[in-house]
Motif scaffolding. Structure first.
Motif, PDB file in Angstrom:
ATOM      1  N   GLU A  22       0.836  -1.200   0.000  1.00 60.48           N
ATOM      2  CA  GLU A  22       0.000   0.000   0.000  1.00 60.48           C
ATOM      3  C   GLU A  22       0.871   1.250   0.000  1.00 60.48           C
ATOM      4  OE1 GLU A  22      -3.257  -0.739   0.049  1.00 60.48           O
ATOM      5  OE2 GLU A  22      -2.875  -2.879   0.369  1.00 60.48           O
ATOM      6  N   GLU A  23       0.265   2.370  -0.335  1.00 65.46           N
ATOM      7  CA  GLU A  23       0.963   3.644  -0.231  1.00 65.46           C
ATOM      8  C   GLU A  23       1.366   3.886   1.224  1.00 65.46           C
ATOM      9  OE1 GLU A  23      -0.076   6.772  -3.640  1.00 65.46           O
ATOM     10  OE2 GLU A  23      -1.685   6.538  -2.164  1.00 65.46           O
ATOM     11  N   GLY A  24       2.591   4.358   1.421  1.00 64.35           N
ATOM     12  CA  GLY A  24       3.088   4.591   2.767  1.00 64.35           C
ATOM     13  C   GLY A  24       3.881   3.426   3.331  1.00 64.35           C
ATOM     14  N   ASP A  25       3.857   2.258   2.657  1.00 69.53           N
ATOM     15  CA  ASP A  25       4.615   1.095   3.152  1.00 69.53           C
ATOM     16  C   ASP A  25       6.116   1.316   2.953  1.00 69.53           C
ATOM     17  OD1 ASP A  25       2.410  -0.261   3.965  1.00 69.53           O
ATOM     18  OD2 ASP A  25       2.336  -1.658   2.257  1.00 69.53           O
ATOM     19  N   ARG A  58       4.393   3.825 -11.147  1.00 71.85           N
ATOM     20  CA  ARG A  58       5.756   3.813 -11.672  1.00 71.85           C
ATOM     21  C   ARG A  58       6.671   3.122 -10.675  1.00 71.85           C
ATOM     22  NH1 ARG A  58       5.652  10.166 -11.925  1.00 71.85           N
ATOM     23  NH2 ARG A  58       4.750   9.585  -9.899  1.00 71.85           N
ATOM     24  N   ILE A  59       7.397   2.097 -11.137  1.00 68.49           N
ATOM     25  CA  ILE A  59       8.256   1.297 -10.258  1.00 68.49           C
ATOM     26  C   ILE A  59       9.709   1.463 -10.689  1.00 68.49           C
ATOM     27  CG2 ILE A  59       8.772  -1.005  -9.364  1.00 68.49           C
ATOM     28  CD1 ILE A  59       5.902  -1.802 -10.019  1.00 68.49           C
ATOM     29  N   VAL A  65       6.852   3.503  -6.508  1.00 70.75           N
ATOM     30  CA  VAL A  65       7.427   2.394  -5.735  1.00 70.75           C
ATOM     31  C   VAL A  65       8.901   2.287  -6.094  1.00 70.75           C
ATOM     32  CG1 VAL A  65       7.361  -0.078  -5.237  1.00 70.75           C
ATOM     33  CG2 VAL A  65       5.237   1.131  -5.766  1.00 70.75           C
ATOM     34  N   ILE A  66       9.756   2.201  -5.083  1.00 66.68           N
ATOM     35  CA  ILE A  66      11.178   1.984  -5.315  1.00 66.68           C
ATOM     36  C   ILE A  66      11.566   0.642  -4.694  1.00 66.68           C
ATOM     37  CG2 ILE A  66      13.500   2.742  -4.686  1.00 66.68           C
ATOM     38  CD1 ILE A  66      12.634   5.586  -5.006  1.00 66.68           C
ATOM     39  N   ALA A  67      12.197  -0.211  -5.496  1.00 70.51           N
ATOM     40  CA  ALA A  67      12.660  -1.525  -5.046  1.00 70.51           C
ATOM     41  C   ALA A  67      14.189  -1.535  -5.095  1.00 70.51           C
ATOM     42  CB  ALA A  67      12.090  -2.627  -5.947  1.00 70.51           C
ATOM     43  N   ALA A 109       5.693  11.937   1.207  1.00 72.59           N
ATOM     44  CA  ALA A 109       4.895  12.173   2.411  1.00 72.59           C
ATOM     45  C   ALA A 109       4.674  10.836   3.110  1.00 72.59           C
ATOM     46  CB  ALA A 109       3.566  12.814   2.038  1.00 72.59           C
ATOM     47  N   LYS A 110       4.315  10.879   4.385  1.00 71.00           N
ATOM     48  CA  LYS A 110       4.220   9.664   5.201  1.00 71.00           C
ATOM     49  C   LYS A 110       3.277   8.631   4.600  1.00 71.00           C
ATOM     50  CE  LYS A 110       3.738   8.233  10.018  1.00 71.00           C
ATOM     51  NZ  LYS A 110       3.427   8.672  11.405  1.00 71.00           N
ATOM     52  N   THR A 111       2.203   9.071   3.970  1.00 74.89           N
ATOM     53  CA  THR A 111       1.210   8.135   3.425  1.00 74.89           C
ATOM     54  C   THR A 111       1.303   8.011   1.913  1.00 74.89           C
ATOM     55  OG1 THR A 111      -0.414   9.933   3.362  1.00 74.89           O
ATOM     56  CG2 THR A 111      -0.387   8.528   5.335  1.00 74.89           C
ATOM     57  N   ALA A 112       2.427   8.401   1.342  1.00 77.66           N
ATOM     58  CA  ALA A 112       2.610   8.318  -0.114  1.00 77.66           C
ATOM     59  C   ALA A 112       3.813   7.450  -0.442  1.00 77.66           C
ATOM     60  CB  ALA A 112       2.792   9.711  -0.694  1.00 77.66           C
ATOM     61  N   GLY A 113       3.818   6.931  -1.678  1.00 77.70           N
ATOM     62  CA  GLY A 113       4.954   6.140  -2.143  1.00 77.70           C
ATOM     63  C   GLY A 113       5.097   4.838  -1.384  1.00 77.70           C
ATOM     64  N   ALA A 114       5.965   3.982  -1.869  1.00 75.69           N
ATOM     65  CA  ALA A 114       6.248   2.713  -1.190  1.00 75.69           C
ATOM     66  C   ALA A 114       7.684   2.307  -1.469  1.00 75.69           C
ATOM     67  CB  ALA A 114       5.291   1.615  -1.659  1.00 75.69           C
ATOM     68  N   LEU A 115       8.283   1.643  -0.481  1.00 74.11           N
ATOM     69  CA  LEU A 115       9.679   1.223  -0.581  1.00 74.11           C
ATOM     70  C   LEU A 115       9.798  -0.249  -0.238  1.00 74.11           C
ATOM     71  CD1 LEU A 115      12.754   2.024  -0.776  1.00 74.11           C
ATOM     72  CD2 LEU A 115      12.659   2.347   1.704  1.00 74.11           C
ATOM     73  N   LEU A 116      10.522  -0.979  -1.080  1.00 72.19           N
ATOM     74  CA  LEU A 116      10.883  -2.369  -0.816  1.00 72.19           C
ATOM     75  C   LEU A 116      12.396  -2.447  -0.846  1.00 72.19           C
ATOM     76  CD1 LEU A 116       8.387  -4.143  -3.243  1.00 72.19           C
ATOM     77  CD2 LEU A 116       8.307  -4.304  -0.761  1.00 72.19           C
ATOM     78  N   VAL A 117      13.010  -2.982   0.206  1.00 75.03           N
ATOM     79  CA  VAL A 117      14.469  -3.015   0.238  1.00 75.03           C
ATOM     80  C   VAL A 117      14.966  -4.346   0.802  1.00 75.03           C
ATOM     81  CG1 VAL A 117      14.479  -1.791   2.464  1.00 75.03           C
ATOM     82  CG2 VAL A 117      16.561  -1.856   1.080  1.00 75.03           C
ATOM     83  N   VAL A 118      15.845  -4.985   0.042  1.00 73.89           N
ATOM     84  CA  VAL A 118      16.574  -6.157   0.511  1.00 73.89           C
ATOM     85  C   VAL A 118      17.946  -5.681   0.967  1.00 73.89           C
ATOM     86  CG1 VAL A 118      17.667  -8.339  -0.156  1.00 73.89           C
ATOM     87  CG2 VAL A 118      15.397  -7.773  -1.025  1.00 73.89           C
ATOM     88  N   THR A 119      18.277  -5.907   2.225  1.00 71.47           N
ATOM     89  CA  THR A 119      19.591  -5.476   2.719  1.00 71.47           C
ATOM     90  C   THR A 119      19.966  -6.270   3.967  1.00 71.47           C
ATOM     91  OG1 THR A 119      20.908  -3.607   3.511  1.00 71.47           O
ATOM     92  CG2 THR A 119      18.587  -3.607   4.107  1.00 71.47           C
ATOM     93  N   HIS A 120      21.286  -6.428   4.172  1.00 70.18           N
ATOM     94  CA  HIS A 120      21.780  -7.032   5.403  1.00 70.18           C
ATOM     95  C   HIS A 120      22.187  -5.959   6.408  1.00 70.18           C
ATOM     96  CE1 HIS A 120      25.555  -6.224   3.208  1.00 70.18           C
ATOM     97  NE2 HIS A 120      26.043  -6.001   4.413  1.00 70.18           N
ATOM     98  N   ASP A 121      22.029  -4.681   6.035  1.00 66.42           N
ATOM     99  CA  ASP A 121      22.427  -3.575   6.906  1.00 66.42           C
ATOM    100  C   ASP A 121      21.314  -3.323   7.928  1.00 66.42           C
ATOM    101  OD1 ASP A 121      22.860  -0.930   7.989  1.00 66.42           O
ATOM    102  OD2 ASP A 121      24.333  -0.627   6.400  1.00 66.42           O
TER     103      ASP A 121
END
Length: 607
Positions: free
Chosen positions: A28-31, A68-69, A143-145, A170-182
């Motif tokens: 969802e947006e904000g995730d 847009r991804i 969305v940024i992966a 904004a807090k309730t906009a956009g979405a981010l998916l990130v794979v990281t060991h950090d």
């Protein structure tokens, strides 16, 4: 919140195994979602399917119309024919991208130190990674992966990236998916965590710390369930023998139980026992760098380095690439000779370095893991005092995540992370008393990093670590130093009482000062920026206080050095006495840190 994309019944398999089986997810947006799990369990594959880069064998991914991804994968896809500027902004006219505050921030944060017209082909791996990130972040995405975005980034760039992603939407906009060991990065930016394991994706609320808390509770409940299942089997057997019915109740657990479990955990390291054992193994003297400097031809890399390394010391080293960190560690290890000053080394000192290369494995490249460990010592003692334990190489391998099946695998066929862990094992089994780790977290997943940290908690010696992984550095070391360039561009060693946060403040001041000076047209001789000048009585008072602080710090440092050396003559079985002396030393070190903070304030005022 509006739905952006979702996955329904995803199934993915390779010839040898099933990776995912009927996975259903929604974004969802904000995730802001962090994806964790063991290497090889499918994190990158999941990200690729959700981003439309990989087709599942069954199931489907649906995307809201117009979404847009943007994707950053681990592969280096930069076109070598481009310049840095061309790679970041493409054919966009300068007046357009220069007028966009977001793009200016991305350029300043990631590639501000690179020549705009430099060819991409001339860049290092870390520089290319930053250009790839800048190229992605300069675009507009819903969305940024990101797949391992912190690879090859230093602490400063990682900190900037976290801040950018937190403020990008904004807090309730956009979405981010990130794979990281950090793990620091996960905690800084993520509001949810997905754990990939056993063909499923299990969601948790919050960042890394919240995920670990919930996982502890999940594992505790699973253990309780298994114990109950075994109890039921025993009761069933008793009923069959005696005819008595078995009755059980199902307990309910709360997250508070995990908190209570954590509260009962002892300190991560038995500092007193490890310190006494380190003194016993090393004696009073480890390695002292006395006014040491190193030059390569006409280029001076380090100067005026004064560092007296104590038995059992655990120190992290920070600095930008090229600052002189490797040269500094070379002085400690004896692979670099000082061109000024001197290095004094204790007679019993045995230094080993875990390098970024895998030199220790080259002679074993075609050998199975079992053959490699059979040629090593039969046991290894970890820990000190009542917690000391003898482990075989096989048990150590198990603690480092190797299965019995992998013992027959040739070294050359191991994954990068497995090779790195085997390399660490070979270094540890050589039983050095000074251990240098140079970027040890490469190719490790979060579970394996935790296992290595646990192993190092019981390692009784002096530990020096260079790492861009902030979580790891703060977890395994007790103090941090930085190699910082002075006004003459030569590296000097500086203690960081405020840890990594202080380092970031110092670096921000270094990079901002030349910029602000050039804007004002105010520079001193040699390009050093001028500072606001104190005058009259204020100037004399500040100079007097600064001199007094330096004398007091020197006196306290001498007292701490003498106290640490005196530990070698103390009865090593007297844990209470050793503990009291360690507390006294810690109190003096705390006082030194407070004085250094004031010293830093005064030097800033005096310029």
């Amino acid at each position: 919140m509006a739905h952006l994309l979702g996955a329904e019944g995803l199934h993915l398999e390779y010839p040898t195994r099933v990776v995912f089986d009927s996975v259903t997810l929604g974004i969802e947006e904000g995730d802001r979602i962090g994806i964790v799990g063991r290497n090889g369990d499918g994190k990158s594959s999941l990200l690729a399917m959700l981003a439309g880069r990989k087709e599942p064998d069954a199931g489907r991914v649906t995307v809201r119309g117009g979404t847009r991804i943007g994707v950053l994968d681990q592969a280096d896809t930069l076109d070598d024919s481009l310049t840095v500027g061309g790679a970041v902004v493409g054919d966009t006219p300068e007046h357009e991208w220069a007028g966009d505050a977001k793009i200016r921030d991305v350029i300043a944060g990631l590639v501000g130190d690179l020549e705009w017209d430099a060819p991409v082909s001339a860049l290092s791996g870390g520089q290319r990674r930053r250009v790839s990130l800048a190229r992605l972040l300069a675009g507009d995405w819903d969305v940024i992966a990101l797949d391992e975005p912190t690879n090859h980034l230093d602490v400063e760039a990682i900190t900037w990236l976290a801040g950018h992603l937190k403020s990008r939407w904004a807090k309730t906009a956009g979405a981010l998916l990130v794979v990281t060991h950090d793990r620091w990065f996960l905690d800084e930016i993520c509001t949810a965590t997905w754990e990939v394991h056993d063909r499923i994706v299990e969601p948790f609320e919050g960042g890394y710390a919240a995920y670990i808390l919930q996982r502890v509770e999940r594992d505790r409940m699973a253990a309780a369930s298994e114990a109950k299942r075994q109890n039921l089997a025993r009761k069933e057997l008793a009923w069959l023998r005696r005819g008595a019915p078995a009755r059980t109740s199902k307990p309910k657990f709360r997250i508070d139980a995990a908190n209570a479990l954590i509260a009962d955990e002892p300190p991560i390291r038995d500092t007193v026992s490890l310190q006494s054992l380190a003194v016993a193994r090393l004696g009073k003297d480890v390695v002292d760098l006395l006014d040491a400097g190193v030059s390569y031809g006409d280029r001076e890399v380090l100067k005026d380095v004064e560092w007296r390394i104590a038995p059992g010391e655990r120190t992290g080293i920070l600095g930008v690439n090229g600052a002189g960190k490797s040269t500094l560690l070379g002085l400690v290890a004896g692979t670099v000779e000082p061109t000024s000053g001197r290095v004094k080394r204790g007679k019993t000192v045995q230094v080993r370095t875990l390098t970024q290369r895998i030199d220790e494995l080259e002679q074993h490249w075609n050998d199975p893991v079992r053959t490699v460990i059979n040629g090593l010592r039969t046991s290894y003692t970890f820990g000190a005092g009542s917690k000391a334990q003898d482990l075989t190489p096989g048990q150590l391998l198990e603690r480092l995540g190797f299965t019995s099946a992998q013992l027959s695998t040739p070294v050359k066929n191991l994954s990068g992370g497995q090779q790195r862990r085997l390399q660490l094992l070979l270094v540890l089994l050589d039983q050095p008393n000074v251990l240098i780790l140079d970027e040890p977290t490469n190719d490790m997943d979060t579970d394996m990093l935790a296992a290595i940290e646990d192993l190092l908690d019981s390692w009784p010696g002096t530990l020096l670590v260079v790492s861009h992984d902030r979580y790891f550095l703060e977890r395994v070391t007790d103090q941090q130093y930085a190699v910082l360039a002075g006004a003459d561009g030569v590296g000097r060693l500086r203690h960081l009482p405020g840890g990594i946060d202080e380092y970031l403040r110092l670096r921000a001041a270094q990079t901002a000062a030349p910029r602000s000076s050039s804007e004002r047209g105010e520079t001193r001789r040699g390009g050093e920026p001028s500072a606001p000048a104190l005058s009259g009585a204020d100037l004399r008072s500040a100079q007097k206080e600064l001199s007094a602080l330096e004398r007091k710090m020197q006196k306290l440092n001498d007292q701490v050095d003498r106290a640490k050396h005196a530990l070698a003559d103390h009865d090593q079985a007297d844990y209470a006495g050793l503990g009291e002396k360690m507390q006294q030393i810690q109190a003096q070190q705390d006082e030194i840190e407070e004085l250094e903070l004031r010293w830093f304030e005064l030097t800033e005022q005096l310029g």
